[in-house]
Design a protein around this motif. Structure first.
Motif, PDB file in Angstrom:
ATOM      1  N   TRP A 108       0.849  -1.195   0.000  1.00  0.00           N
ATOM      2  CA  TRP A 108       0.000   0.000   0.000  1.00  0.00           C
ATOM      3  C   TRP A 108       0.885   1.247   0.000  1.00  0.00           C
ATOM      4  N   GLU A 109       0.608   2.152  -0.878  1.00  0.00           N
ATOM      5  CA  GLU A 109       1.465   3.342  -1.027  1.00  0.00           C
ATOM      6  C   GLU A 109       1.303   4.324   0.122  1.00  0.00           C
ATOM      7  N   THR A 110       0.117   4.415   0.667  1.00  0.00           N
ATOM      8  CA  THR A 110      -0.124   5.363   1.758  1.00  0.00           C
ATOM      9  C   THR A 110      -0.002   4.654   3.108  1.00  0.00           C
ATOM     10  N   ALA A 111      -0.057   5.457   4.167  1.00  0.00           N
ATOM     11  CA  ALA A 111       0.083   4.906   5.522  1.00  0.00           C
ATOM     12  C   ALA A 111      -1.276   4.752   6.209  1.00  0.00           C
ATOM     13  N   TRP A 112      -2.334   4.540   5.423  1.00  0.00           N
ATOM     14  CA  TRP A 112      -3.673   4.516   6.000  1.00  0.00           C
ATOM     15  C   TRP A 112      -3.826   3.424   7.073  1.00  0.00           C
ATOM     16  N   ALA A 113      -3.103   2.314   6.942  1.00  0.00           N
ATOM     17  CA  ALA A 113      -3.281   1.182   7.860  1.00  0.00           C
ATOM     18  C   ALA A 113      -2.318   1.212   9.042  1.00  0.00           C
ATOM     19  N   MET A 114      -1.710   2.371   9.305  1.00  0.00           N
ATOM     20  CA  MET A 114      -0.696   2.447  10.359  1.00  0.00           C
ATOM     21  C   MET A 114      -1.235   2.005  11.713  1.00  0.00           C
ATOM     22  N   GLU A 115      -2.409   2.483  12.085  1.00  0.00           N
ATOM     23  CA  GLU A 115      -2.988   2.117  13.376  1.00  0.00           C
ATOM     24  C   GLU A 115      -3.163   0.607  13.487  1.00  0.00           C
ATOM     25  N   SER A 116      -3.597  -0.013  12.386  1.00  0.00           N
ATOM     26  CA  SER A 116      -3.791  -1.465  12.368  1.00  0.00           C
ATOM     27  C   SER A 116      -2.459  -2.192  12.504  1.00  0.00           C
ATOM     28  N   MET A 117      -1.432  -1.678  11.821  1.00  0.00           N
ATOM     29  CA  MET A 117      -0.110  -2.300  11.892  1.00  0.00           C
ATOM     30  C   MET A 117       0.442  -2.211  13.304  1.00  0.00           C
ATOM     31  N   GLN A 118       0.176  -1.110  13.973  1.00  0.00           N
ATOM     32  CA  GLN A 118       0.630  -0.968  15.347  1.00  0.00           C
ATOM     33  C   GLN A 118      -0.110  -1.924  16.278  1.00  0.00           C
ATOM     34  N   THR A 119      -1.385  -2.139  16.012  1.00  0.00           N
ATOM     35  CA  THR A 119      -2.153  -3.110  16.797  1.00  0.00           C
ATOM     36  C   THR A 119      -1.578  -4.506  16.619  1.00  0.00           C
ATOM     37  N   VAL A 120      -1.243  -4.849  15.396  1.00  0.00           N
ATOM     38  CA  VAL A 120      -0.633  -6.152  15.115  1.00  0.00           C
ATOM     39  C   VAL A 120       0.691  -6.284  15.871  1.00  0.00           C
ATOM     40  N   ALA A 121       1.496  -5.212  15.873  1.00  0.00           N
ATOM     41  CA  ALA A 121       2.782  -5.225  16.577  1.00  0.00           C
ATOM     42  C   ALA A 121       2.578  -5.455  18.073  1.00  0.00           C
ATOM     43  N   LEU A 122       1.579  -4.794  18.641  1.00  0.00           N
ATOM     44  CA  LEU A 122       1.278  -4.967  20.063  1.00  0.00           C
ATOM     45  C   LEU A 122       0.803  -6.384  20.360  1.00  0.00           C
ATOM     46  N   GLU A 123      -0.138  -6.871  19.542  1.00  0.00           N
ATOM     47  CA  GLU A 123      -0.723  -8.190  19.778  1.00  0.00           C
ATOM     48  C   GLU A 123       0.314  -9.304  19.643  1.00  0.00           C
ATOM     49  N   ILE A 124       1.231  -9.162  18.692  1.00  0.00           N
ATOM     50  CA  ILE A 124       2.231 -10.213  18.476  1.00  0.00           C
ATOM     51  C   ILE A 124       3.133 -10.323  19.707  1.00  0.00           C
ATOM     52  N   ARG A 125       3.428  -9.179  20.343  1.00  0.00           N
ATOM     53  CA  ARG A 125       4.265  -9.211  21.554  1.00  0.00           C
ATOM     54  C   ARG A 125       3.499  -9.791  22.743  1.00  0.00           C
ATOM     55  N   LEU A 126       2.277  -9.312  22.953  1.00  0.00           N
ATOM     56  CA  LEU A 126       1.490  -9.781  24.097  1.00  0.00           C
ATOM     57  C   LEU A 126       1.211 -11.271  24.013  1.00  0.00           C
ATOM     58  N   LEU A 127       0.874 -11.730  22.810  1.00  0.00           N
ATOM     59  CA  LEU A 127       0.542 -13.145  22.653  1.00  0.00           C
ATOM     60  C   LEU A 127       1.796 -14.013  22.764  1.00  0.00           C
ATOM     61  N   ALA A 128       2.929 -13.506  22.304  1.00  0.00           N
ATOM     62  CA  ALA A 128       4.192 -14.242  22.444  1.00  0.00           C
ATOM     63  C   ALA A 128       4.527 -14.447  23.916  1.00  0.00           C
ATOM     64  N   GLU A 129       4.275 -13.426  24.746  1.00  0.00           N
ATOM     65  CA  GLU A 129       4.533 -13.545  26.181  1.00  0.00           C
ATOM     66  C   GLU A 129       3.646 -14.617  26.804  1.00  0.00           C
ATOM     67  N   LYS A 130       2.366 -14.636  26.421  1.00  0.00           N
ATOM     68  CA  LYS A 130       1.447 -15.655  26.930  1.00  0.00           C
ATOM     69  C   LYS A 130       1.876 -17.048  26.463  1.00  0.00           C
ATOM     70  N   ALA A 131       2.277 -17.146  25.194  1.00  0.00           N
ATOM     71  CA  ALA A 131       2.698 -18.431  24.639  1.00  0.00           C
ATOM     72  C   ALA A 131       3.936 -18.958  25.354  1.00  0.00           C
ATOM     73  N   ASP A 132       4.885 -18.071  25.644  1.00  0.00           N
ATOM     74  CA  ASP A 132       6.108 -18.505  26.326  1.00  0.00           C
ATOM     75  C   ASP A 132       5.828 -18.969  27.751  1.00  0.00           C
ATOM     76  N   ARG A 133       4.890 -18.319  28.425  1.00  0.00           N
ATOM     77  CA  ARG A 133       4.511 -18.790  29.767  1.00  0.00           C
ATOM     78  C   ARG A 133       3.880 -20.171  29.676  1.00  0.00           C
ATOM     79  N   GLU A 134       3.068 -20.382  28.652  1.00  0.00           N
ATOM     80  CA  GLU A 134       2.437 -21.685  28.443  1.00  0.00           C
ATOM     81  C   GLU A 134       3.483 -22.754  28.143  1.00  0.00           C
ATOM     82  N   LEU A 135       4.445 -22.427  27.294  1.00  0.00           N
ATOM     83  CA  LEU A 135       5.504 -23.371  26.949  1.00  0.00           C
ATOM     84  C   LEU A 135       6.368 -23.703  28.162  1.00  0.00           C
ATOM     85  N   SER A 136       6.691 -22.686  28.950  1.00  0.00           N
ATOM     86  CA  SER A 136       7.516 -22.906  30.139  1.00  0.00           C
ATOM     87  C   SER A 136       6.818 -23.818  31.143  1.00  0.00           C
ATOM     88  N   SER A 137       5.510 -23.601  31.319  1.00  0.00           N
ATOM     89  CA  SER A 137       4.755 -24.401  32.294  1.00  0.00           C
ATOM     90  C   SER A 137       4.657 -25.860  31.891  1.00  0.00           C
TER      91      SER A 137
END
Length: 410
Positions: A108-137
């Motif tokens: 996409w040439e414009t930055a219209w989806a920036m807010e969505s991309m930032q949400t994806v960035a946040l979710e990928i980190r939060l879910l990775a933390e949950k996944a690692d706790r699950e794996l460790s347990s």
């Protein structure tokens, strides 16, 4: 979960897919962000997760959205797994959806989806933390947060070029910092910092205030670890001054690092500040500095050792001992000055030994002489040691220089 018919499940999934497609086609970033909010616990997404448990074959419904299928199919699997509490499976699916979305975002040439991309960035980190706790347990290797870091670097790369998308780079940089601090790989922050602070395409003041505050907080913490206290003071003070006034929890996080920095450069906080932000673990440290009480400082460090070690400020606080010794010598000097002003500048080493013993610190004259030599070398005390007479001869002008906002010389 109440009974859910196949028809209702079909309707909910179709509604989600339709909203996603409409948000992309109308370039509605806010609407799209909501649909990526896996961990948001929104009623809409929880209802969708229930529907995905009832109607297993959701891929058949995705087929009509062929252009978005590589995003939607794994995203639905992620939402289904998350709803079932299977966080590792959810992360794997989200990473696949996120990579597909990143590819579209690049196109996409414009930055219209920036807010969505930032949400994806946040979710990928939060879910990775949950996944690692699950794996460790379950006794498995927690590796998902590392994978999230790799994905976030790709996002950062997509934003770090010229054009309007670079406005989102600082947000993603902060997500990377959170990952690196969590993993204990803070050295990896350096390449990101260089990209932000040396690239001509970035004008720091153009970034959103909340991103600048977060960035200054993490880079300030890095400078604390590196004992660059003047730079740490500038960055953490910037973060504190620009932090949202209502976010007292964030202010507390900043002060947790800013206070040791201020102490290291000779600036003591007021007790009301420590009480207001529930940072009472620093109270006795501050009192020890005011009184020149080395025993109190060591007791405070011992009592709160775990907390200070977790924060990474223990070594910073431990080095305050020299300032405490300086205050103690100054108190002895002032007492002598009251009794006999003409001899105030001559402090016997034995007098210092007695003061330390009164504080239940058992030191001999040789140890005290060594401490005095360090204080003089570090310019915390002006004077010299008359070794033959076992006396510290203090300068008659400004024998105890103030740090004045500068760290103790190395």
């Amino acid at each position: 979960m109440a009974y859910l018919s196949m028809g209702e499940a079909h309707r909910r999934i179709t509604d989600y897919l339709s909203r996603f497609s409409d948000a992309v086609s109308s370039q509605d970033a806010s609407a799209l962000s909501v649909l990526f909010g896996v961990s948001s616990n929104s009623a809409f997404l929880q209802a969708l997760a229930d529907a995905l448990r009832v109607l297993q074959d959701s891929d058949r419904l995705v087929e009509r959205y062929s252009q978005l299928a590589e995003i939607l199919s794994p995203l639905l699997r992620c939402l289904q797994s998350y709803g079932l509490g299977r966080y590792t499976d959810a992360y794997v699916a989200l990473e696949k959806a996120a990579n597909a979305f990143l590819q579209e975002f690049r196109n996409w040439e414009t930055a219209w989806a920036m807010e969505s991309m930032q949400t994806v960035a946040l979710e990928i980190r939060l879910l990775a933390e949950k996944a690692d706790r699950e794996l460790s347990s379950s006794g498995k290797n927690p590796e998902k947060l590392q994978g999230a870091g790799s994905f976030l670097m790709k996002v950062f790369g997509a934003l770090a070029g010229k054009g309007p998308k670079r406005a989102g780079a600082l947000y993603v940089a902060c997500q990377l910092f959170k990952v690196y601090f969590k993993l204990g790989t803070v050295h990896l922050c350096r390449s990101v910092i260089r990209s932000i602070e040396t690239a001509r395409i970035f004008d720091f003041e153009e970034f959103p205030v909340k991103d600048k505050v977060t960035y200054m907080y993490y880079t300030g913490r890095l400078e604390v670890y590196n004992e660059n206290f003047l730079v740490a003071d500038q960055k953490l003070t910037y973060a504190l001054m620009h932090c949202c006034p209502e976010r007292e929890d964030n202010k507390r996080m900043i002060l947790k690092y800013l206070i040791p920095v201020k102490l290291s450069i000779g600036i003591l906080p007021k007790q009301w500040l420590l009480q207001k932000y529930n940072l009472v673990e620093y109270s006795e440290v501050v009192t020890a500095l005011r009184k020149g009480d080395i025993r109190l400082l060591r007791n405070a460090l011992r009592e709160h050792e775990d907390r200070f070690l977790r924060s990474g400020v223990f070594l910073v606080l431990e080095k305050l001992e020299l300032q405490v010794y300086q205050r103690l010598i100054k108190k002895i000097y002032l007492l002598q000055k009251q009794k006999d002003p003409s001899k105030a500048h001559q402090v016997k080493l034995e007098s210092i030994v007695k003061a330390l013993r009164w504080l239940e610190m058992d030191m001999d004259i040789d140890e005290v002489e060594c401490i005095m030599a360090i204080l003089i070398h570090k310019n915390l005390t002006k004077g010299y040691i008359a070794h033959k007479n076992k006396v510290v001869v203090l300068s008659k002008q400004d024998p105890f220089p103030k740090l004045n906002g500068k760290p103790v010389s190395s």
